[in-house]
Design an enzyme around this catalytic site. Structure first.
Site, PDB file in Angstrom:
ATOM      1  N   ASP A  67       0.818  -1.215   0.000  1.00  0.00           N
ATOM      2  CA  ASP A  67       0.000   0.000   0.000  1.00  0.00           C
ATOM      3  C   ASP A  67       0.850   1.263   0.000  1.00  0.00           C
ATOM      4  O   ASP A  67       0.320   2.371  -0.137  1.00  0.00           O
ATOM      5  CB  ASP A  67      -0.976  -0.001   1.188  1.00  0.00           C
ATOM      6  CG  ASP A  67      -0.306  -0.213   2.527  1.00  0.00           C
ATOM      7  OD1 ASP A  67       0.666  -0.977   2.594  1.00  0.00           O
ATOM      8  OD2 ASP A  67      -0.765   0.371   3.528  1.00  0.00           O
ATOM      9  N   HIS A 268      -3.609   7.404   6.676  1.00  0.00           N
ATOM     10  CA  HIS A 268      -3.399   5.958   6.727  1.00  0.00           C
ATOM     11  C   HIS A 268      -4.475   5.321   7.613  1.00  0.00           C
ATOM     12  O   HIS A 268      -4.190   4.635   8.597  1.00  0.00           O
ATOM     13  CB  HIS A 268      -1.991   5.650   7.251  1.00  0.00           C
ATOM     14  CG  HIS A 268      -1.543   4.238   7.006  1.00  0.00           C
ATOM     15  ND1 HIS A 268      -1.778   3.217   7.904  1.00  0.00           N
ATOM     16  CD2 HIS A 268      -0.859   3.676   5.975  1.00  0.00           C
ATOM     17  CE1 HIS A 268      -1.253   2.094   7.442  1.00  0.00           C
ATOM     18  NE2 HIS A 268      -0.686   2.343   6.268  1.00  0.00           N
TER      19      HIS A 268
END
Length: 309
Positions: A67, A268
């Site tokens: 990611d 995040h």
């Protein structure tokens, strides 16, 4: 006019959601364009945000979890396709060299020599490449080797017009005083810079992704005008944060408070949270940190705070 702002390309953690793309952050700092942690979809998000491959002057990877890095192959190939004429330095954890090589040449394409790898290892390093900035990398505490980054401009001086006038410094002498630190006026007087200016601290930007609380995160954030930091979980998942090497929003706020940060940008975010829970991130961070808090959303443009006067 110079621009200093963070363009948020993605704010999700391991799994993208309908409203949050995988990670991606573009820092526009005067003539520099620094791309942090390009996850999947970075190219498209850049296009939506009005950013081009030629805007990128450096890429910083904190670690090689997907990611944070699976958008790298397409980004590098776009740099080659668009024939970016300047050097683009790419810094990343040296312990992940094999992953860098795989991502760098994930598929065949007409390559470019504009991309210059700059691996970081050990206890961190000051990375070379920008004459007017200092870029520092320090290790974080995660499940794989990870580094955070700190960007700082040199301290300078703020010229004071009334003092310049009082000392008879005007016209080209002002520039010389800034460059040389002292000048002699037309009537023979020596004037020092400190007599006509006051110190101005250089701006600082810190970028801290996947990590548990650690000294590296604190040192990177020390005195930062803007800290971009992961806040994957809320208090209810503090145990998960500890087991996976992540932060809660409260822990991110605690780091910001201890470091004396001016603006805290939380990002995040775990896919487990619904939009209705967004306010809880700023609220829990705010129980530790009393400065400005921004919960990042995709395609936000967040200006760096104005320089201290």
């Amino acid at each position: 006019m110079s621009v200093r702002e963070l363009v948020v390309l993605g704010t999700s953690s391991a799994v993208p959601t309908r409203r949050r793309n995988h990670n991606g952050y573009f820092l526009r700092w005067d003539g520099h364009g620094i791309l942090f942690d390009p996850g999947e979809g970075t190219q498209r998000q850049m296009r939506t945000a009005g950013l081009a491959a030629t805007d990128i002057t450096r890429i910083c990877l904190t670690h090689f979890h997907g990611d944070h890095s699976l958008g790298l192959p397409g980004t590098l190939q776009r740099i080659a396709r668009d024939q970016v004429p300047h050097t683009v330095r790419v810094c990343y954890p040296a312990q992940g060299e094999e992953y860098w090589r795989r991502l760098r040449h994930a598929t065949p394409f007409r390559d470019t020599d504009a991309v210059l790898p700059q691996p970081v290892g050990g206890l961190g390093a000051c990375l070379l490449g920008e004459e007017d900035l200092t870029l520092t990398a320090l290790p974080l505490r995660h499940s794989v080797p990870a580094y955070g980054y700190r960007l700082a401009e040199p301290d300078g001086w703020r010229m004071l017009p009334e003092r310049l006038a009082a000392h008879g410094v005007r016209g080209p002498l002002v520039g010389r005083l800034q460059r040389e630190g002292a000048v002699t006026t037309g009537d023979g007087r020596r004037v020092e810079l400190a007599q006509c200016a006051r110190p101005r601290r250089g701006q600082v930007f810190a970028f801290v992704m996947d990590t548990a609380e650690c000294e590296g995160a604190l040192e990177l954030a020390r005195g930062a005008d803007m800290l971009v930091i992961e806040s994957t979980y809320l208090d209810t998942e503090e145990g998960l944060a500890a087991s996976y090497g992540h932060l809660t929003a409260r822990q991110a706020g605690r780091i910001a408070a201890r470091a004396g940060v001016r603006t805290l940008v939380l990002t995040h975010i775990s896919e487990r949270y619904e939009q209705s829970e967004d306010p809880l991130f700023a609220a829990q961070a705010g129980q530790e940190f009393d400065g400005r808090i921004v919960l990042a959303q995709d395609l936000d443009r967040i200006p760096l705070p104005a320089r201290d006067s």
